[in-house]
Design a protein around this motif. Structure first.
Motif, short mmCIF file in Angstrom:
data_model
loop_
_atom_site.label_atom_id
_atom_site.label_comp_id
_atom_site.label_asym_id
_atom_site.label_seq_id
_atom_site.Cartn_x
_atom_site.Cartn_y
_atom_site.Cartn_z
N SER A 193 3.65 10.69 -9.40
CA SER A 193 4.35 11.28 -10.54
C SER A 193 5.55 10.41 -10.95
CB SER A 193 4.81 12.70 -10.19
OG SER A 193 5.51 13.26 -11.25
N GLU A 194 6.29 9.91 -9.97
CA GLU A 194 7.44 9.05 -10.28
C GLU A 194 6.98 7.73 -10.89
OE1 GLU A 194 10.36 10.06 -10.54
OE2 GLU A 194 10.24 11.91 -9.38
N ARG A 195 5.87 7.19 -10.41
CA ARG A 195 5.33 5.96 -11.02
C ARG A 195 4.96 6.19 -12.49
NH1 ARG A 195 2.67 5.65 -5.71
NH2 ARG A 195 3.23 3.70 -4.68
N ARG B 73 11.06 8.38 -2.34
CA ARG B 73 9.73 8.82 -1.91
C ARG B 73 8.98 7.71 -1.19
NH1 ARG B 73 11.58 12.83 -3.47
NH2 ARG B 73 10.97 14.50 -4.83
N GLY B 74 9.64 6.57 -0.96
CA GLY B 74 9.03 5.48 -0.21
C GLY B 74 8.22 4.50 -1.03
N VAL B 75 8.33 4.56 -2.35
CA VAL B 75 7.63 3.60 -3.20
C VAL B 75 8.40 2.28 -3.12
CG1 VAL B 75 6.85 3.06 -5.55
CG2 VAL B 75 6.81 5.44 -4.72
N ASP B 76 7.69 1.20 -2.76
CA ASP B 76 8.38 -0.09 -2.58
C ASP B 76 8.68 -0.76 -3.93
OD1 ASP B 76 6.16 -1.78 -3.40
OD2 ASP B 76 5.31 -1.57 -1.40
N THR C 248 0.99 -0.28 -14.23
CA THR C 248 -0.15 -0.42 -13.33
C THR C 248 0.28 -0.13 -11.89
OG1 THR C 248 -2.07 -1.80 -12.80
CG2 THR C 248 0.10 -2.91 -12.94
N SER C 249 -0.62 -0.39 -10.96
CA SER C 249 -0.37 -0.23 -9.53
C SER C 249 -1.36 -1.10 -8.77
CB SER C 249 -0.56 1.23 -9.10
OG SER C 249 -0.50 1.37 -7.69
N ALA C 250 -1.01 -1.50 -7.56
CA ALA C 250 -1.93 -2.24 -6.70
C ALA C 250 -3.06 -1.32 -6.21
CB ALA C 250 -1.19 -2.85 -5.52
N ASP C 251 -2.79 -0.03 -6.18
CA ASP C 251 -3.79 0.96 -5.76
C ASP C 251 -4.63 1.33 -6.98
OD1 ASP C 251 -5.06 3.50 -5.35
OD2 ASP C 251 -3.63 3.95 -3.75
N PRO C 252 -5.94 1.05 -6.94
CA PRO C 252 -6.79 1.32 -8.11
C PRO C 252 -6.76 2.78 -8.57
CG PRO C 252 -7.97 -0.03 -6.53
CD PRO C 252 -6.69 0.41 -5.86
N ALA C 253 -6.65 3.72 -7.66
CA ALA C 253 -6.62 5.14 -8.04
C ALA C 253 -5.33 5.47 -8.79
CB ALA C 253 -6.76 6.03 -6.81
#
Length: 176
Positions: A64-66, A91-94, A105-110
């Motif tokens: 949600s924060e992303r 929340r530990g997001v690097d 985007t994100s490195a995690d495809p989901a």
């Protein structure tokens, strides 16, 4: 420089006074955004209700924060962007993932797929396809999670647009 004045429980009237008094009694201090939103009890009440509702969303808070970072990076609300980056870190997001979220985007495809959905909801909801929804399900996203993305985007549009109108910027918020 703020364009709209802050209100307090003493200077607000009617429903806004009641809302601010309740917030002040529960939190002690009032942030600039809610104090300024009090000019419209409808906007303040709607924000508070949507914010509470989205606290119960199915989406993971890091995701949600992303999404919020992605939307605010495009909308241009520095105050919101700063708050969501801080919340993501908590929340530990690097830092790499925060930068990816800024880029949409994100490195995690989901997570990348749900961020793409959020961007489309924000910019062009008519571009969402049946195949895209099927792919989101294959990534493990439920119908509820996809529906919650609409709420996250809507909350970000509301807060970001309001802060931009009101002239609220990073460092201008003096309360919680």
């Amino acid at each position: 420089m703020p364009r709209l004045t802050r209100l307090t429980p003493d200077t607000a009237v009617g429903a806004s006074r009641d809302l601010l008094a309740d917030l002040a009694s529960r939190h002690g201090r009032l942030g600039d955004m809610v104090s300024t939103m009090a000019h419209s009890p409808s906007v303040l009440g709607g924000y508070l209700q949507l914010s509470r509702a989205m606290g119960r969303a199915k989406l993971d808070r890091g995701t949600s924060e992303r999404i919020s970072i992605t939307v605010q990076a495009r909308q241009g609300c520095g105050l919101c962007l700063e708050a969501h980056v801080s919340a993501a870190r908590a929340r530990g997001v690097d830092e790499e993932e925060i930068e990816r979220a800024r880029a949409g985007t994100s490195a995690d495809p989901a997570i990348a797929a749900i961020i793409t959905l959020a961007l489309q909801i924000h910019r062009e909801p008519t571009s969402i396809t049946d195949e895209q929804i099927a792919a989101l399900r294959e990534h493990g996203h439920s119908d509820r999670a996809m529906a919650d993305v609409v709420g996250v985007v809507a909350l970000n549009v509301l807060t970001g647009a309001f802060n931009l109108l009101a002239g609220l910027t990073p460092g201008s918020d003096t309360g919680a």
